[in-house]
Design a protein around this motif. Sequence first.
Motif, PDB file in Angstrom:
ATOM      1  N   VAL A 168      47.042  43.585  23.816  1.00 16.04           N
ATOM      2  CA  VAL A 168      48.144  44.187  24.068  1.00 16.04           C
ATOM      3  C   VAL A 168      48.420  45.548  22.870  1.00 16.04           C
ATOM      4  N   LEU A 169      49.284  46.313  23.603  1.00 19.83           N
ATOM      5  CA  LEU A 169      49.641  47.715  23.163  1.00 19.83           C
ATOM      6  C   LEU A 169      50.698  47.532  22.064  1.00 19.83           C
ATOM      7  N   VAL A 170      50.870  47.900  20.659  1.00 20.95           N
ATOM      8  CA  VAL A 170      52.060  47.808  19.831  1.00 20.95           C
ATOM      9  C   VAL A 170      52.687  49.462  20.211  1.00 20.95           C
TER      10      VAL A 170
ATOM     11  N   GLY B 119      50.630  45.611   8.059  1.00 26.07           N
ATOM     12  CA  GLY B 119      49.940  46.828   8.126  1.00 26.07           C
ATOM     13  C   GLY B 119      50.029  47.315   9.945  1.00 26.07           C
ATOM     14  N   ILE B 120      50.470  46.556  10.568  1.00 22.57           N
ATOM     15  CA  ILE B 120      50.602  46.965  12.135  1.00 22.57           C
ATOM     16  C   ILE B 120      51.322  48.060  12.304  1.00 22.57           C
TER      17      ILE B 120
ATOM     18  N   VAL C 174      46.132  48.158  18.878  1.00 28.14           N
ATOM     19  CA  VAL C 174      45.741  47.372  19.758  1.00 28.14           C
ATOM     20  C   VAL C 174      45.458  45.933  19.431  1.00 28.14           C
ATOM     21  N   ILE C 175      46.039  45.133  19.595  1.00 34.15           N
ATOM     22  CA  ILE C 175      45.943  43.718  19.273  1.00 34.15           C
ATOM     23  C   ILE C 175      45.052  42.999  20.421  1.00 34.15           C
ATOM     24  N   THR C 176      43.974  42.598  19.698  1.00 35.35           N
ATOM     25  CA  THR C 176      42.750  41.903  20.548  1.00 35.35           C
ATOM     26  C   THR C 176      42.738  40.517  19.983  1.00 35.35           C
TER      27      THR C 176
END
Length: 484
Positions: free
Chosen positions: A419-421, A433-434, A439-441
């Motif tokens: 998913v794209l933040v 730190g996001i 991109v969260i995998t």
Amino acid sequence: MTAMSPVAVSFQPAKTVLRLSTMALCLATLLFLSLSAKAQSLPDFTELVEDNSAAVVNISTVSEPDPRGARGAPFSQREFEQLPEFFQHFFGGPQSPYGGGSARPRRSMGSGFIVSEDGYVLTNNHVVEGADEIMVRLSDRRELQAKLVGTDPRSDMAVLKIEDDEPLPVVKIGDSSELEPGEWVLAIGSPFGFDYTVTAGIVSAVGRSLPSENYVPFIQTDVAINPGNSGGPLFNLDGEVVGINSQIYTRSGGFMGVSFAIPIDDAMNVFRQLRDEGEVSRGWLGVLIQEVNRDLAESFGLSRPRGALIAEVMPGSPAEEAGLQSGDIVLSYEGEPIQLSADLPPRVGRTPVGEEATMTILRGGEEKTLKVEIGRLPADEGAGATSAEPSQPSAGPLGMSVEPLPEEVAEKLDVPGGVLVTQVGRGPAFEAGIRPNDVITELNRKPITDMNSFREAVNSLPSDKAVSVRIIREGRATYLVMKP
């Protein structure tokens, strides 16, 4: 008889004072002898310097004028830029005999040492980089023209060859793996052009990894090293070379008590390859790794921080063929424990190409043993979903909004999903730190392939412990720690 008593009593204090004086004298003598013994235990370097100076050489180079108009200096460009302004003017000013305007040849100066009777000399690559002529001067004033055998910029090493009718002095090669913090060491070189300057200190640390190079486990010392010392030898008290002085940490351009040397074990390995093969090959695993801090250790089930966390496995790499996965933590390599992530690259690099190595990893809370056939480190080491129906961004309890990963982005990143933040507000995601466009995998060791898997992972997050989050940012994967 009674008249004698006062006289007898009056002598007692005098005897006591005498005894105390005698005891004080004895204590003073013991203290003096103790201090003398300590003074005598301090090393005397005179014999070591006398025996080894002859094999240390001064290296000077001449290069064609820089068409961009850079001024010449008796040091490499990198060292020249580190010099205080006073020395820059002294060595490289328009009136300096060492250098001048763009019409004059550029000059560089450094140190080196002879390692074989047939004339092989070791020094730093940055000392001779770009040189058109290399001259080697010995302590007996002999000046010999040197041939460049080969260089290895990755370890900042260069091998030269000189020839002469007279015998050449040679240093003794030691064993850098035996070095321990606190040992005395000594350097001989030409700081600021002052030939055969001797400085001494102790080993501050071993196995240091610097940002500029992860494949060299540097020796850190507090020996006074300055521009011009580069390429010179670092000796132990037995008169053996245990390192090559290479870099300094400085804010002023001069010595600040933090110097780094290439271990002689690694240097001799590079030397033999350059001499015999003309190039250097290093072992390659093909992973991106990061340090395991306290929070990551907790999220992965480790009792304390240790090991090297694999953030990404490169496609087609030896690691991928061996079955290594992102999220694995390397705990040991060839039986040697990996305490810091910096411990792994030098050990892999020293492994011969094609040899099989054994690794212990932590995966899913369990230790596993894998065997991997080590590949060859590429010259330019580099790295490297199914989108659901469009939906509204999800702003959940983590304080961030995400959306389906566009198909073209997934193809570019070569990831199966994620998913794209899009937005990050105050909350656990921001503190971890996001940032937008990450991109969260993976979340809490669960793969994230689409919006549904992300929601399921978020809903099952524990509220009493840290969890790991794997993101891809600018093409590079890394693990962060989030505390919901």
